[in-house]
Scaffold this motif. Structure first.
Motif, short mmCIF file in Angstrom:
data_model
loop_
_atom_site.label_atom_id
_atom_site.label_comp_id
_atom_site.label_asym_id
_atom_site.label_seq_id
_atom_site.Cartn_x
_atom_site.Cartn_y
_atom_site.Cartn_z
N LEU A 286 -5.64 1.29 -2.30
CA LEU A 286 -4.83 2.38 -2.86
C LEU A 286 -3.53 1.85 -3.45
O LEU A 286 -3.13 2.25 -4.54
CB LEU A 286 -4.53 3.41 -1.76
N GLY A 287 -2.87 0.96 -2.71
CA GLY A 287 -1.61 0.43 -3.20
C GLY A 287 -1.77 -0.54 -4.35
O GLY A 287 -0.82 -0.75 -5.12
N VAL A 288 -2.94 -1.13 -4.49
CA VAL A 288 -3.16 -2.10 -5.57
C VAL A 288 -3.19 -1.40 -6.92
O VAL A 288 -2.66 -1.92 -7.91
CB VAL A 288 -4.47 -2.88 -5.32
N LEU B 10 -7.01 2.68 7.13
CA LEU B 10 -7.90 3.81 7.35
C LEU B 10 -7.43 4.58 8.58
O LEU B 10 -7.15 3.99 9.62
CB LEU B 10 -9.34 3.33 7.58
N LEU B 11 -7.36 5.92 8.46
CA LEU B 11 -7.01 6.78 9.59
C LEU B 11 -8.23 7.63 9.94
O LEU B 11 -8.54 8.58 9.24
CB LEU B 11 -5.82 7.67 9.24
N PRO B 12 -8.94 7.30 11.02
CA PRO B 12 -10.10 8.11 11.43
C PRO B 12 -9.65 9.22 12.37
O PRO B 12 -8.99 8.97 13.37
CB PRO B 12 -11.00 7.09 12.14
N LEU B 13 -10.03 10.47 12.06
CA LEU B 13 -9.65 11.63 12.86
C LEU B 13 -10.91 12.37 13.27
O LEU B 13 -11.62 12.94 12.43
CB LEU B 13 -8.73 12.56 12.04
N ASP B 14 -11.19 12.39 14.54
CA ASP B 14 -12.43 12.98 15.07
C ASP B 14 -12.19 14.42 15.51
O ASP B 14 -11.09 14.79 15.91
CB ASP B 14 -12.91 12.13 16.26
N GLU B 15 -13.26 15.24 15.42
CA GLU B 15 -13.29 16.60 15.96
C GLU B 15 -12.25 17.52 15.33
O GLU B 15 -11.21 17.83 15.89
CB GLU B 15 -13.10 16.57 17.49
N ALA C 79 9.13 10.89 6.10
CA ALA C 79 8.05 9.92 6.28
C ALA C 79 7.15 9.89 5.05
O ALA C 79 6.82 10.93 4.48
CB ALA C 79 7.24 10.27 7.52
N GLU C 80 6.74 8.69 4.64
CA GLU C 80 5.85 8.52 3.51
C GLU C 80 4.74 7.56 3.88
O GLU C 80 4.90 6.70 4.75
CB GLU C 80 6.61 7.99 2.28
N TRP C 81 3.61 7.71 3.21
CA TRP C 81 2.47 6.84 3.48
C TRP C 81 1.51 6.88 2.31
O TRP C 81 1.67 7.66 1.36
CB TRP C 81 1.75 7.29 4.76
N ARG C 82 0.49 6.06 2.40
CA ARG C 82 -0.58 6.00 1.40
C ARG C 82 -1.80 5.53 2.18
O ARG C 82 -1.84 4.40 2.65
CB ARG C 82 -0.20 5.04 0.30
N LEU C 83 -2.79 6.42 2.33
CA LEU C 83 -3.92 6.05 3.19
C LEU C 83 -5.18 6.79 2.79
O LEU C 83 -5.16 7.75 2.02
CB LEU C 83 -3.59 6.31 4.66
#
Length: 979
Positions: A572-574, A630-635, A671-675
């Motif tokens: 993503l950042g590339v 990668l942020l995996p979020l279950d359920e 807060a900032e992010w890229r994921l």
């Protein structure tokens, strides 16, 4: 004045060294000085065309010609070399020059004119790396040299491609036993012709062994003087990477030591005076480029012990043999092995200091753990230089930190070994602190950034508590604690580190919890809880991950797609892509959690998997910490359906919520992010939100694309079972391997990505466009293209990981998996058009389906026939009474089209509730489902409704929606899903 007897070599050398410029002028040579280094042009060598090859140390008199290999240890030897006379004659000449002996000194040689400037002589350039077609034409001998090439060393770049060769010729010229010459390929700027030349590449010159350094990035390094010694050191210290620089002792300043930044370095010097000088110079260069640590091998130990065997066991006996000039190659020749050297290094460890009864003793178990358990090398973790504390009353050894003032008989043991790595602050130059490293009693390495404000508050109690809770052993009594705080407060090192609150790209460096990959201006320190550091660690090796997990993704579209999602996060950042995610949905026990575990194993262990059971503040913190990963979020059902839509917007937008402080201003940075995030649940996002009577917006759908977990082959999420009996067996196998092999794939992928970052964006964008052309028609809406781009990025990431040897998949595996998942997403969505437009038409369609009979009065034919004079009967008086009427309906007997004549206020307030009325009318017109009267906007003028009959004009305006709205529209034909 000395006239007879023994020649005064010592006095002459001392006088000549003090007046070295005068000696060089007297000798008639051209020279220039840079600090303690004097460079001169060698008049004895015809091809010396510029400064740089011949160097003299103005402090010691040691000199060397790196082009020819000639060298000496003092000025007398230099003059003898220039005059081609014995050293005795050179000593006499210099003695007469400085009045130590009677007589008049003659010039050593006539002055020669300076060669052309370097700029004028620049008629060719080195070819780096050397082309493969030139390797077969390498010369076997050097013209006009009496010796033959007996050995050649190859200097490679990090990829293993040759840059330059060093050849050993025996015998050497001028009576020497051997000579060393560089050999490289140069291209003539005028003709373009390439040819081999006995010439070195320009400074800074590469190290010998760059390819080994690149392949073993966490291994310590041993530096030797010369290629032969480096090869031998690699055998004696197999856990080290052995390297050397070109041209020996006097060419240290011309070498490029930057690849050793962040590495633990051991210097194995030649056992002579020039070797010692060179070793000190190398140590200075290593400190400049930021080596993690620099130590010297105590070569005197080879003269103390001799290697032997007791049966088959290696032993060391008193009485070794080690002569002047010996190096690692001589050690092998005298029977030293890796086992013998390991014993010698163990014996030479510094002994623990003796303590008096008044001295606080370190716990015995701490001594044992520090002596037995070295710091664990972690994949991708760069070493950080430990600051010196020279001049301080505090001394550091392997047994701990000690304090001793001049009036103390014995040192005070303060705590176990505590290294201060750097002074830290955030990107805004605030939040200063100290970064420290130590080992707990179990030998686990801990790092903690101690905020400076903690040292000043409550007399440092919080600092002591924090160190104790992390496992630092501290001496008993208040004195030890006071000295510990003083030790921290006395730190005056110049090392700096930057605190960051998110992972991922920071310039050209990629930060992980255990260190950074790539270069940055300063060391980056990730502020995170210990739990997250543990979740993103490594276990097993890449081969184990490939055989236990990755190979089962081949042929399984969902597994390959999930694993590729993990590799897509750093991309993503590339290319500057937006954040977003995917949601796997389906019935319970279909393997949705297994998909997330497989994807998470790329970056970390079982603790890497997160759940939706979190507040929006907690989700912000998680997203920021997992940036570019990668942020995996279950359920998903564990998240409140009232806020899930806003949470998806937040994750996809890459920015948290702005908050106000008690003064009405902004409370800190947002807060900032890229994921890229992966979600799972039994319901889609729309179905989950419907439980709280919330509508899913098109923006939510695009930010989290829903893919059915069931692959459609009757095996749940699997398409093929490989060597397993059933889906449960395969799922259990994957879960077990996800718990034992993890983290290595991401490190390998990012390590390659860092080096390829500059040339990848254009390649990636080309592949994204190609994917869109393959899966979408030309008239597809931008929303569909936006979704296709994210699927394409996952495909490209998986293919890159395969091409770089990370996954072990055949070419096309990730691409086909992404195409299959996109096709299933598009089929479930039902349209390639604008989702918001479809929702508007769908709501109007739904209203007519529900109320087409109950709330629309049927018009009779008589009412239409008698509508001219408005005197006919009311519409269909015999029909049932319409309750809450919103209009009329009329069926054309010829065409069969039903017209819904919707009263204006009812259309605006009920049919188009919450919608833009003008936009709804435009969409109805585009669908051919709205009849209008020219000049009446989107409305139809009629005469045959009661409203028209009783109006002054005899006309009424209505919205005429026809049954064409129930046509196929822009929906996907389920029968064509194979396409």
């Amino acid at each position: 004045m000395t006239t007879a007897g023994r020649l005064p070599f010592k006095e002459v050398n001392s006088a000549a060294l003090a007046a070295l410029p005068r000696v060089l002028d007297w000798a008639g040579v051209h020279w220039q000085q840079h600090g303690h280094e004097i460079q001169m042009i060698n008049p004895t060598r015809a091809n010396d065309d510029g400064f740089g090859s011949f160097s003299i140390n103005a402090n010691s008199g040691v000199w060397a010609d790196f082009a020819s290999g000639d060298k000496g240890a003092d000025v007398v030897n230099l003059v003898a070399y220039l005059k081609s006379c014995p050293q005795g004659e050179a000593c006499k000449e210099l003695a007469r020059l400085f009045g130590i002996m009677s007589g008049k000194a003659a010039p050593a040689t006539e002055a020669v004119p300076l060669p052309p400037s370097a700029a004028a002589a620049m008629d060719s350039v080195p070819v780096l790396p050397i082309p493969a077609d030139m390797l077969g034409n390498m010369p076997r001998n050097k013209p006009k040299h009496p010796g033959k090439v007996v050995q050649v060393w190859r200097y490679n770049d990090a990829e293993g491609l040759p840059l330059v060769f060093v050849a050993r010729l025996e015998p050497g010229a001028n009576g020497r036993s051997k000579d060393y010459y560089p050999l490289s390929v140069w291209q003539d700027l005028a003709t373009g012709k390439r040819a081999w030349r006995w010439k070195n590449v320009p400074a800074p010159r590469p190290l010998y062994g760059l390819d080994r350094l690149h392949s073993r990035q966490s291994a310590p390094v041993v530096l030797c003087e010369g290629e032969k010694a480096a090869d031998a050191a690699g055998k004696l210290l197999p856990d080290h990477v052995a390297v050397c620089w070109m041209n020996g002792a006097e060419a240290v300043s011309k070498a490029d030591f930057s690849p050793l930044a962040g590495r633990d370095c051991l210097i194995w010097r030649d056992y002579d005076s020039p070797g010692e000088i060179a070793a000190n110079a190398v140590a200075g260069q290593l400190l400049k480029i930021g080596a993690a640590s620099v130590t010297h091998l105590d070569v005197a130990g080879f003269a103390t012990y001799a290697p032997s065997l007791d049966g088959t066991a290696p032993v060391l006996l008193p009485g070794g043999e080690w002569h002047e000039g010996d190096d690692a190659a001589d050690a092998i020749g005298r029977g030293w092995t890796a086992a013998h050297l390991a014993m010698l290094l163990e014996m030479n460890k510094p002994a623990a200091p003796q303590h008096s009864e008044e001295t606080t003793q370190p716990p015995a178990e701490q001594q044992a753990s520090e002596n037995a358990i070295p710091e664990k090398a972690k994949p991708g973790r760069p070493k950080r230089q430990i600051s010196s504390n020279g001049g301080s009353p505090f001394k550091i050894s392997d047994n701990g930190v000690y304090f001793k003032s001049e009036d103390m008989d014995a040192p005070l043991w303060v705590c176990s070994k505590l290294d201060i790595l750097a002074r830290t602050r955030d990107v805004n130059s605030e939040g200063w602190g100290l970064l420290v490293r130590f080992a707990d009693p179990d030998g686990s390495i801990k790092e903690w950034n101690i905020p400076s404000e903690l040292v000043a508050s409550s007399e440092g109690t919080e600092v002591i508590k924090g160190l104790l809770s992390r496992g630092l052993l501290i001496g008993s009594g208040p004195k030890a604690r006071q000295r510990l705080l003083e030790y921290l407060g006395r730190y005056d090192g110049g090392e700096r580190a930057t605190l960051v609150s998110r992972l991922g790209w920071h310039g050209n460096a990629f930060l992980l919890p255990d260190g950074q990959l790539g270069d940055s201006n300063e060391v980056l320190v990730f502020q995170a809880a210990q739990k997250q550091r543990e979740a993103m660690q490594c276990a097993g090796d890449l081969a184990a991950w490939q055989t236990g997990i990755a190979q089962y993704c081949v042929g399984n579209s969902r597994l390959a797609f999930a694993a590729s999602c993990a590799f897509a996060g750093p991309l993503l950042g590339v290319i500057g892509a937006e954040s977003g995610g995917f949601h796997f949905y389906g019935d319970s026990s279909q393997g949705k959690t297994t998909l997330l575990q497989v994807a998470g194993s790329v970056f970390g262990g079982p603790g890497y998997l997160q759940t939706w059971r979190a507040t929006d503040n907690a989700l912000e913190a998680m997203a920021s910490a997992y940036s570019d990963c990668l942020l995996p979020l279950d359920e998903i059902h564990q998240c409140d359906p009232r806020i899930i839509g806003e949470a998806v917007y937040m994750l996809g937008n890459g920015r948290g919520k702005g908050r106000a402080n008690d003064r009405g201003g902004s409370r800190g940075a947002v807060a900032e992010w890229r994921l890229l995030f992966l979600s799972s649940g039994e319901k889609t996002l729309a179905a989950h939100m419907a439980e709280a009577r919330k509508d899913m917006k098109a923006g939510m759908e695009i930010r989290m694309l829903a893919v059915q977990a069931d692959a459609g082959g009757g095996l749940g999420l699997f398409d093929t079972l490989h060597d397993k009996e059933n889906g449960k067996a395969l799922a259990d196998h994957l879960k077990a391997n996800c718990a034992s092999s993890y983290g290595t794939a991401a490190r390998a992928f990012i390590d390659r990505l860092v080096s390829e970052k500059e040339k990848l964006p254009s390649i990636i964008r080309q592949q994204l466009a190609r994917f869109g052309c393959e899966v979408l028609p030309e008239d597809a809406h931008g929303q569909a293209h936006r979704a296709a781009t994210r699927f394409a990025l996952v495909a490209v990431a998986g293919e890159l990981a395969s091409a770089w040897g990370v996954t072990g998949w055949p070419k096309g595996t990730a691409w086909k998996a992404a195409q299959q998942c996109f096709a299933d997403w598009l089929k479930a969505r039902g349209t390639t058009g604008n989702r918001e437009d479809e929702e508007i038409l769908s709501k109007i369609r739904f209203f007519l389906e529900q109320h087409g009979e109950a709330r629309f009065t049927r018009l009779s034919d008589e009412a239409i026939l008698q509508s001219v004079d408005s005197l006919g009967p009311d519409p269909d008086d015999h029909a049932p009474r319409t309750i809450s009427r919103c209009g009329y309906r009329l069926k054309d007997k010829i065409s069969g089209v039903i017209k819904y004549l919707i009263l204006p206020e009812s259309f605006r307030a009920e049919v188009c509730a919450g919608m833009d009325v003008s936009r709804a009318c435009r969409l109805l017109q585009q669908a051919g489902a709205l009849e209008v009267t020219k000049g009446a906007g989107h409305m139809l003028q009629i005469r045959y409704t009661p409203e028209a009959k009783y109006s002054k004009s005899g006309r009424a305006k209505v919205y005429c929606v026809t049954s064409a709205i129930f046509g196929d529209g822009n929906f996907i034909d389920e029968a064509s899903d194979a396409a």
